[in-house]
Motif scaffolding. Structure first.
Motif, PDB file in Angstrom:
ATOM      1  N   PHE A   1       0.940  -1.102   0.050  1.00  0.00           N
ATOM      2  CA  PHE A   1      -0.219   0.303  -0.332  1.00  0.00           C
ATOM      3  C   PHE A   1       0.659   1.052   0.244  1.00  0.00           C
ATOM      4  O   PHE A   1       0.849   2.094  -1.043  1.00  0.00           O
ATOM      5  N   GLU A   2       1.574   1.177   0.346  1.00  0.00           N
ATOM      6  CA  GLU A   2       2.651   2.592   0.522  1.00  0.00           C
ATOM      7  C   GLU A   2       3.518   3.086   0.125  1.00  0.00           C
ATOM      8  O   GLU A   2       3.483   3.261  -0.961  1.00  0.00           O
ATOM      9  N   ASN A   3       4.391   1.689  -0.461  1.00  0.00           N
ATOM     10  CA  ASN A   3       4.969   1.752  -2.215  1.00  0.00           C
ATOM     11  C   ASN A   3       4.167   1.952  -3.365  1.00  0.00           C
ATOM     12  O   ASN A   3       4.756   2.760  -4.111  1.00  0.00           O
TER      13      ASN A   3
ATOM     14  N   ASN B   1       9.950  -2.192  18.136  1.00  0.00           N
ATOM     15  CA  ASN B   1      11.375  -1.436  17.656  1.00  0.00           C
ATOM     16  C   ASN B   1      11.429  -0.771  16.075  1.00  0.00           C
ATOM     17  O   ASN B   1      11.547   0.571  16.491  1.00  0.00           O
ATOM     18  N   ALA B   2      10.500  -0.843  14.957  1.00  0.00           N
ATOM     19  CA  ALA B   2      10.698  -0.119  14.469  1.00  0.00           C
ATOM     20  C   ALA B   2       9.609   0.939  14.391  1.00  0.00           C
ATOM     21  O   ALA B   2       9.825   2.337  13.719  1.00  0.00           O
ATOM     22  N   ALA B   3       8.841   1.098  14.765  1.00  0.00           N
ATOM     23  CA  ALA B   3       7.321   1.637  15.206  1.00  0.00           C
ATOM     24  C   ALA B   3       7.776   2.673  16.240  1.00  0.00           C
ATOM     25  O   ALA B   3       7.984   3.461  16.463  1.00  0.00           O
ATOM     26  N   ASN B   4       8.481   2.224  17.536  1.00  0.00           N
ATOM     27  CA  ASN B   4       9.390   3.425  18.686  1.00  0.00           C
ATOM     28  C   ASN B   4      10.294   3.820  17.851  1.00  0.00           C
ATOM     29  O   ASN B   4      10.345   5.129  17.954  1.00  0.00           O
ATOM     30  N   ALA B   5      11.424   3.561  16.728  1.00  0.00           N
ATOM     31  CA  ALA B   5      12.223   4.474  16.197  1.00  0.00           C
ATOM     32  C   ALA B   5      11.362   5.326  15.646  1.00  0.00           C
ATOM     33  O   ALA B   5      11.499   6.721  15.021  1.00  0.00           O
ATOM     34  N   ALA B   6      10.282   4.686  14.694  1.00  0.00           N
ATOM     35  CA  ALA B   6       9.026   5.838  14.327  1.00  0.00           C
ATOM     36  C   ALA B   6       8.892   6.773  14.607  1.00  0.00           C
ATOM     37  O   ALA B   6       8.633   8.016  14.453  1.00  0.00           O
ATOM     38  N   ALA B   7       8.612   6.433  16.139  1.00  0.00           N
ATOM     39  CA  ALA B   7       7.919   7.401  17.203  1.00  0.00           C
ATOM     40  C   ALA B   7       9.042   8.490  17.536  1.00  0.00           C
ATOM     41  O   ALA B   7       8.723   9.747  17.397  1.00  0.00           O
ATOM     42  N   CYS B   8      10.721   8.454  17.081  1.00  0.00           N
ATOM     43  CA  CYS B   8      11.439   8.756  18.056  1.00  0.00           C
ATOM     44  C   CYS B   8      11.742   9.732  16.818  1.00  0.00           C
ATOM     45  O   CYS B   8      11.929  10.591  16.961  1.00  0.00           O
TER      46      CYS B   8
ATOM     47  N   ASP C   1       8.311   6.399   5.277  1.00  0.00           N
ATOM     48  CA  ASP C   1       8.163   6.162   3.835  1.00  0.00           C
ATOM     49  C   ASP C   1       9.749   4.994   3.385  1.00  0.00           C
ATOM     50  O   ASP C   1       9.924   4.514   3.023  1.00  0.00           O
ATOM     51  N   LEU C   2      10.752   5.355   4.144  1.00  0.00           N
ATOM     52  CA  LEU C   2      12.128   5.137   3.895  1.00  0.00           C
ATOM     53  C   LEU C   2      12.074   3.593   4.844  1.00  0.00           C
ATOM     54  O   LEU C   2      12.731   2.521   3.787  1.00  0.00           O
ATOM     55  N   LEU C   3      11.128   3.418   5.954  1.00  0.00           N
ATOM     56  CA  LEU C   3      11.072   2.069   6.446  1.00  0.00           C
ATOM     57  C   LEU C   3      10.392   0.801   5.275  1.00  0.00           C
ATOM     58  O   LEU C   3      10.806  -0.351   5.420  1.00  0.00           O
ATOM     59  N   TYR C   4       9.607   1.628   5.199  1.00  0.00           N
ATOM     60  CA  TYR C   4       8.891   0.662   3.913  1.00  0.00           C
ATOM     61  C   TYR C   4       9.584   0.564   2.984  1.00  0.00           C
ATOM     62  O   TYR C   4       9.765  -0.710   1.948  1.00  0.00           O
TER      63      TYR C   4
ATOM     64  N   LEU D   1      18.752   2.008  13.132  1.00  0.00           N
ATOM     65  CA  LEU D   1      19.733   3.514  13.248  1.00  0.00           C
ATOM     66  C   LEU D   1      19.911   3.842  11.738  1.00  0.00           C
ATOM     67  O   LEU D   1      20.873   5.100  11.554  1.00  0.00           O
ATOM     68  N   GLU D   2      20.984   2.815  10.856  1.00  0.00           N
ATOM     69  CA  GLU D   2      21.714   2.805  10.333  1.00  0.00           C
ATOM     70  C   GLU D   2      20.674   3.727   9.218  1.00  0.00           C
ATOM     71  O   GLU D   2      21.248   4.405   8.327  1.00  0.00           O
ATOM     72  N   LEU D   3      19.693   3.214   9.033  1.00  0.00           N
ATOM     73  CA  LEU D   3      18.286   3.826   7.980  1.00  0.00           C
ATOM     74  C   LEU D   3      18.241   5.595   8.544  1.00  0.00           C
ATOM     75  O   LEU D   3      17.898   6.501   7.248  1.00  0.00           O
ATOM     76  N   ALA D   4      18.689   5.610   9.614  1.00  0.00           N
ATOM     77  CA  ALA D   4      18.412   6.794  10.188  1.00  0.00           C
ATOM     78  C   ALA D   4      19.387   7.732   9.553  1.00  0.00           C
ATOM     79  O   ALA D   4      18.827   9.532   9.071  1.00  0.00           O
TER      80      ALA D   4
END
Length: 260
Positions: free
Chosen positions: A107-109, A145-152, A164-167, A185-188
């Motif tokens: 959906f996102e992509n 962990n991904a949800a927490n990182a997105a909240a961060c 968007d990057l996560l997806y 963190l690498e993706l960030a």
């Protein structure tokens, strides 16, 4: 007293004593059997409890610890909604999704460009509700962990870019790559201005883990059971396989809502 009577009385006493000894022996055996039965029952009950625990997830499941800390700007009941776009937009896209969910990635992509276009025009705003269905179904911590990182990232004002990057970099559903905080963190590092000491601390400490749990619990109280669940102005628009949603249809529905 004659020897015969004496022997008779002695024999009677001996028989009585032997009878008492036999009764005491039977009593001891009976008590031993009862005690053994109790032990077996207790052990059996314990085994039953252990089986129930095993069947419910192999013992105690680790729960997010620490106080509930909602990300900056979260809205709605219990502050479990992350808003994106201009508040004055007439149409609202509500999305329930899991960062490990392949269908969510589709959906996102597939709709990212049109959603971003409509948000920038001020015609559409989005409300994201993050859940952890894949962690619950397959095990692991990638959804959490991904949800927490997105909240961060939301705290840093970078939610949309990181979301968007996560997806775009979602691993296969059975690969819990997002369970590794080093990967998040690498993706960030690909989002300008996001990889800061504050963001790293937020990710490493699981600052919003309890908030993610609350968001997932709120999803469980709805009538929806799958991700992604996508609503436009409160109406489900992505679940009808006979009439699949397309970017052009979404654009048309938003335009019609703006007229009405």
């Amino acid at each position: 007293m004659s020897q015969k009577n004496s022997d008779g009385k002695r024999s009677a006493r001996e028989r009585l004593q032997e009878q008492r000894q036999r009764e005491e022996s039977r009593g001891r055996r009976r008590r031993t059997l009862i005690a053994a039965a109790v032990v077996v029952a207790v052990l059996g009950a314990g085994a039953g409890i252990a089986a129930l625990v095993a069947n419910s997830g192999g013992g105690k499941k680790k729960e997010p610890a620490g106080p509930l800390v909602a990300p900056q700007g979260a809205t709605g009941k219990d502050s479990v909604t992350i808003p994106v776009g201009k508040p004055a937009a007439k149409s609202t896209l509500t999305v329930y999704e899991d960062f490990r969910c392949p269908a969510c990635s589709q959906f996102e992509n597939g709709f990212r460009d049109v959603v971003n276009e409509l948000e920038q025009k001020g015609e559409l705003k989005a409300e994201y509700h993050i859940v952890t269905l894949i962690d619950n179904n397959l095990g692991g911590t990638g959804s959490l962990n991904a949800a927490n990182a997105a909240a961060c990232a939301q705290d840093a004002g970078k939610f949309s870019a990181y979301h968007d990057l996560l997806y775009k970099n979602q691993p296969p559903e059975t690969d819990d790559a997002f369970g590794k905080k080093a990967r998040l963190l690498e993706l960030a590092g690909q989002v300008p201005g996001l990889d800061t000491p504050a963001f790293r601390t937020c990710v490493d400490d699981g600052t919003h883990d309890s908030w993610v749990k609350k968001s997932h619990e709120a999803f469980g109280k709805t009538s929806y059971r799958a991700t992604p669940t996508v609503l436009l102005n409160g109406k489900s628009i992505y679940a009808d396989q006979a009439n699949p949603l397309t970017p052009d249809k979404l654009r048309q529905m938003v335009a019609e809502a703006a007229k009405g």
